[in-house]
Design a protein around this motif. Structure first.
Motif, PDB file in Angstrom:
ATOM      1  N   HIS A   3       0.844  -1.184   0.000  1.00  0.00           N
ATOM      2  CA  HIS A   3       0.000   0.000   0.000  1.00  0.00           C
ATOM      3  C   HIS A   3       0.881   1.236   0.000  1.00  0.00           C
ATOM      4  CE1 HIS A   3      -3.230   2.753   0.728  1.00  0.00           C
ATOM      5  NE2 HIS A   3      -2.691   3.154   1.862  1.00  0.00           N
ATOM      6  N   LEU A   4       0.678   2.122  -0.969  1.00  0.00           N
ATOM      7  CA  LEU A   4       1.413   3.377  -1.030  1.00  0.00           C
ATOM      8  C   LEU A   4       0.597   4.445  -0.319  1.00  0.00           C
ATOM      9  CD1 LEU A   4       2.602   3.329  -4.756  1.00  0.00           C
ATOM     10  CD2 LEU A   4       3.830   2.542  -2.732  1.00  0.00           C
ATOM     11  N   HIS A   5       1.059   4.864   0.848  1.00  0.00           N
ATOM     12  CA  HIS A   5       0.287   5.850   1.604  1.00  0.00           C
ATOM     13  C   HIS A   5       0.828   7.266   1.441  1.00  0.00           C
ATOM     14  CE1 HIS A   5       3.505   5.813   4.629  1.00  0.00           C
ATOM     15  NE2 HIS A   5       3.472   4.482   4.550  1.00  0.00           N
ATOM     16  N   THR A   6       2.151   7.421   1.259  1.00  0.00           N
ATOM     17  CA  THR A   6       2.741   8.750   1.125  1.00  0.00           C
ATOM     18  C   THR A   6       3.835   8.730   0.071  1.00  0.00           C
ATOM     19  OG1 THR A   6       2.341   9.220   3.471  1.00  0.00           O
ATOM     20  CG2 THR A   6       3.882  10.666   2.318  1.00  0.00           C
ATOM     21  N   LEU A   7       3.738   9.636  -0.890  1.00  0.00           N
ATOM     22  CA  LEU A   7       4.745   9.791  -1.930  1.00  0.00           C
ATOM     23  C   LEU A   7       5.517  11.076  -1.668  1.00  0.00           C
ATOM     24  CD1 LEU A   7       2.463   9.093  -5.047  1.00  0.00           C
ATOM     25  CD2 LEU A   7       3.630   7.425  -3.587  1.00  0.00           C
ATOM     26  N   LEU A   8       6.833  11.011  -1.767  1.00  0.00           N
ATOM     27  CA  LEU A   8       7.665  12.201  -1.633  1.00  0.00           C
ATOM     28  C   LEU A   8       8.453  12.388  -2.913  1.00  0.00           C
ATOM     29  CD1 LEU A   8       8.785  14.547   0.057  1.00  0.00           C
ATOM     30  CD2 LEU A   8      10.567  12.977   0.901  1.00  0.00           C
ATOM     31  N   ALA A   9       8.167  13.485  -3.631  1.00  0.00           N
ATOM     32  CA  ALA A   9       8.859  13.793  -4.877  1.00  0.00           C
ATOM     33  C   ALA A   9       9.875  14.890  -4.635  1.00  0.00           C
ATOM     34  CB  ALA A   9       7.864  14.229  -5.949  1.00  0.00           C
ATOM     35  N   THR A  10      11.098  14.660  -5.068  1.00  0.00           N
ATOM     36  CA  THR A  10      12.148  15.667  -4.947  1.00  0.00           C
ATOM     37  C   THR A  10      12.186  16.496  -6.222  1.00  0.00           C
ATOM     38  OG1 THR A  10      13.922  14.336  -5.921  1.00  0.00           O
ATOM     39  CG2 THR A  10      13.446  13.998  -3.580  1.00  0.00           C
ATOM     40  N   THR A  11      12.468  17.769  -6.082  1.00  0.00           N
ATOM     41  CA  THR A  11      12.543  18.633  -7.259  1.00  0.00           C
ATOM     42  C   THR A  11      13.621  19.683  -7.065  1.00  0.00           C
ATOM     43  OG1 THR A  11      11.353  20.208  -8.667  1.00  0.00           O
ATOM     44  CG2 THR A  11      10.693  20.116  -6.348  1.00  0.00           C
ATOM     45  N   ASP A  12      14.381  19.943  -8.125  1.00  0.00           N
ATOM     46  CA  ASP A  12      15.315  21.070  -8.106  1.00  0.00           C
ATOM     47  C   ASP A  12      14.723  22.255  -8.859  1.00  0.00           C
ATOM     48  OD1 ASP A  12      15.535  20.375 -10.761  1.00  0.00           O
ATOM     49  OD2 ASP A  12      17.646  19.797 -10.676  1.00  0.00           O
ATOM     50  N   LEU A  13      13.421  22.140  -9.185  1.00  0.00           N
ATOM     51  CA  LEU A  13      12.646  23.186  -9.860  1.00  0.00           C
ATOM     52  C   LEU A  13      13.082  23.392 -11.314  1.00  0.00           C
ATOM     53  CD1 LEU A  13      12.371  25.818  -6.969  1.00  0.00           C
ATOM     54  CD2 LEU A  13      10.821  23.930  -7.527  1.00  0.00           C
ATOM     55  N   SER A  14      13.848  22.455 -11.849  1.00  0.00           N
ATOM     56  CA  SER A  14      14.234  22.522 -13.257  1.00  0.00           C
ATOM     57  C   SER A  14      13.142  21.883 -14.112  1.00  0.00           C
ATOM     58  CB  SER A  14      15.557  21.789 -13.484  1.00  0.00           C
ATOM     59  OG  SER A  14      15.380  20.395 -13.265  1.00  0.00           O
ATOM     60  N   ALA A  15      13.205  22.135 -15.418  1.00  0.00           N
ATOM     61  CA  ALA A  15      12.226  21.530 -16.319  1.00  0.00           C
ATOM     62  C   ALA A  15      12.298  20.003 -16.318  1.00  0.00           C
ATOM     63  CB  ALA A  15      12.415  22.089 -17.727  1.00  0.00           C
ATOM     64  N   PRO A  16      13.499  19.386 -16.365  1.00  0.00           N
ATOM     65  CA  PRO A  16      13.533  17.922 -16.342  1.00  0.00           C
ATOM     66  C   PRO A  16      12.943  17.321 -15.068  1.00  0.00           C
ATOM     67  CG  PRO A  16      15.619  18.783 -17.155  1.00  0.00           C
ATOM     68  CD  PRO A  16      14.833  19.952 -16.619  1.00  0.00           C
ATOM     69  N   SER A  17      13.185  17.963 -13.921  1.00  0.00           N
ATOM     70  CA  SER A  17      12.668  17.397 -12.671  1.00  0.00           C
ATOM     71  C   SER A  17      11.155  17.538 -12.570  1.00  0.00           C
ATOM     72  CB  SER A  17      13.332  18.063 -11.457  1.00  0.00           C
ATOM     73  OG  SER A  17      12.820  19.365 -11.245  1.00  0.00           O
ATOM     74  N   ARG A  18      10.584  18.407 -13.391  1.00  0.00           N
ATOM     75  CA  ARG A  18       9.130  18.568 -13.408  1.00  0.00           C
ATOM     76  C   ARG A  18       8.446  17.268 -13.849  1.00  0.00           C
ATOM     77  NH1 ARG A  18       6.084  23.346 -13.777  1.00  0.00           N
ATOM     78  NH2 ARG A  18       3.950  23.049 -14.523  1.00  0.00           N
ATOM     79  N   HIS A  19       9.111  16.494 -14.705  1.00  0.00           N
ATOM     80  CA  HIS A  19       8.543  15.221 -15.133  1.00  0.00           C
ATOM     81  C   HIS A  19       8.308  14.303 -13.934  1.00  0.00           C
ATOM     82  CE1 HIS A  19       9.338  16.703 -19.022  1.00  0.00           C
ATOM     83  NE2 HIS A  19      10.548  16.227 -19.197  1.00  0.00           N
ATOM     84  N   ALA A  20       9.269  14.281 -13.018  1.00  0.00           N
ATOM     85  CA  ALA A  20       9.133  13.432 -11.838  1.00  0.00           C
ATOM     86  C   ALA A  20       7.971  13.902 -10.968  1.00  0.00           C
ATOM     87  CB  ALA A  20      10.432  13.437 -11.033  1.00  0.00           C
ATOM     88  N   SER A  21       7.826  15.203 -10.823  1.00  0.00           N
ATOM     89  CA  SER A  21       6.736  15.741 -10.008  1.00  0.00           C
ATOM     90  C   SER A  21       5.376  15.403 -10.618  1.00  0.00           C
ATOM     91  CB  SER A  21       6.885  17.259  -9.866  1.00  0.00           C
ATOM     92  OG  SER A  21       8.116  17.597  -9.256  1.00  0.00           O
ATOM     93  N   LEU A  22       5.275  15.513 -11.933  1.00  0.00           N
ATOM     94  CA  LEU A  22       4.011  15.201 -12.597  1.00  0.00           C
ATOM     95  C   LEU A  22       3.696  13.707 -12.490  1.00  0.00           C
ATOM     96  CD1 LEU A  22       1.579  15.987 -14.235  1.00  0.00           C
ATOM     97  CD2 LEU A  22       2.981  15.885 -16.315  1.00  0.00           C
TER      98      LEU A  22
END
Length: 295
Positions: A3-22
């Protein structure tokens, strides 16, 4: 199923890292998990700025913090609002890796999501420093996002070596991609085959030996699927002769996989977790996203 209860996405606020956030927002929508974003301002960089600019550096520091905060808030809205997902956000200062791991512990994150590369990548598929260091330091599963997400995962390749980790890997794949087709794969090289050939054993005997090894592997894949409660119409067992790293990449292309699930070794966060040669090779060379979990 995990069961996935909490997801933590890291971002350096760059365009490539936006893919991970989405991708993280899409997973939150699909699984009902809570989603949090974290951006870390490197403390050493701030201190160096202060040292060089003196009093003027304080004003610039505050401007950097303010801009980062605004960008992070906007990112949370951009990825969450269209999907109806509430996205928490955290701005931290300090060593990047340690800050991310601390937030993961505080949130008890069941999955970390990181971009394969950020603002300083030199090669299209080069694994970024933050993602690689996370993989080596955390006991939590890490999803490395390489592709701009467009849809939910549809085809997940899970290479298995029949260690005790195998069933857990399958369940994790189901948790991250509940609607996807699961491809259970085992790449084998028959034990002692080279020695048999060197000893002059006839090729038809070696062929029978290899056929038996293949059938044994298929039986074990079927058992793993049954133990993980995968519906037979949603699972494809594949047994292939040859080098595991090469065959995994081959099957990624042939099966149209958009996610590969791999393992790493380690028992304690006080040690550097070991990324085996197969895992490192696939992380570096694969085109699709890769989910890495501790064995």
């Amino acid at each position: 199923m995990n069961h996935l209860h909490t997801l933590l996405a890291t971002t350096d606020l760059s365009a490539p890292s936006r893919h991970a956030s989405l991708r993280a927002a899409m997973l939150a929508q699909q699984t009902g998990a809570r989603l949090e974003l974290v951006h870390v301002i490197e403390k050493k960089a701030i201190e160096e700025l202060q040292r060089w600019l003196g009093g003027a550096g304080e004003t610039l520091q505050e401007r950097i913090r303010s801009q980062a905060r605004e960008t992070l808030v906007q990112l949370a809205a951009d990825i969450g609002d269209p999907l109806g997902v509430s996205v928490g956000h955290h701005l931290a200062e300090g060593p990047v890796l340690e800050s991310i791991l601390a937030h993961a512990d505080n949130l008890d994150a069941s999955l970390l999501i990181a971009g394969a590369h950020g603002t300083r990548f030199m090669h299209h598929w080069l694994l970024g420093a933050t993602a690689e260091r996370l993989l080596r330091k955390t006991l939590r599963p890490v999803l490395v996002v390489k592709q701009p997400p467009r849809d939910a995962y549809r085809s997940v390749l899970v290479p298995l070596d029949f260690s005790p980790w195998s069933e857990g890997a399958v369940r994790l794949a189901q948790a991250v991609a509940p609607q996807a087709r699961i491809i259970l794969m085992h790449a084998f090289e028959a034990p002692f085959e080279a020695k048999l050939r060197f000893a002059g054993v006839e090729e038809d005997v070696i062929h029978r030996y290899r056929t038996k090894a293949r059938q044994d592997a298929l039986t074990r894949l079927d058992k793993t699927a049954a133990d993980a409660s995968i519906a037979t119409d949603n699972c494809r067992p594949v047994v292939i002769y040859g080098d595991a790293a090469f065959r995994i990449l081959e099957q990624e292309e042939e099966r149209g996989a958009d996610l590969i699930v791999l393992g790493k070794h380690g028992t304690s966060i006080t040690e550097e977790l070991l990324l085996g040669s197969v895992t490192k090779h696939v992380l570096a060379q694969s085109r699709c996203d890769v989910l890495v979990a501790r064995r």
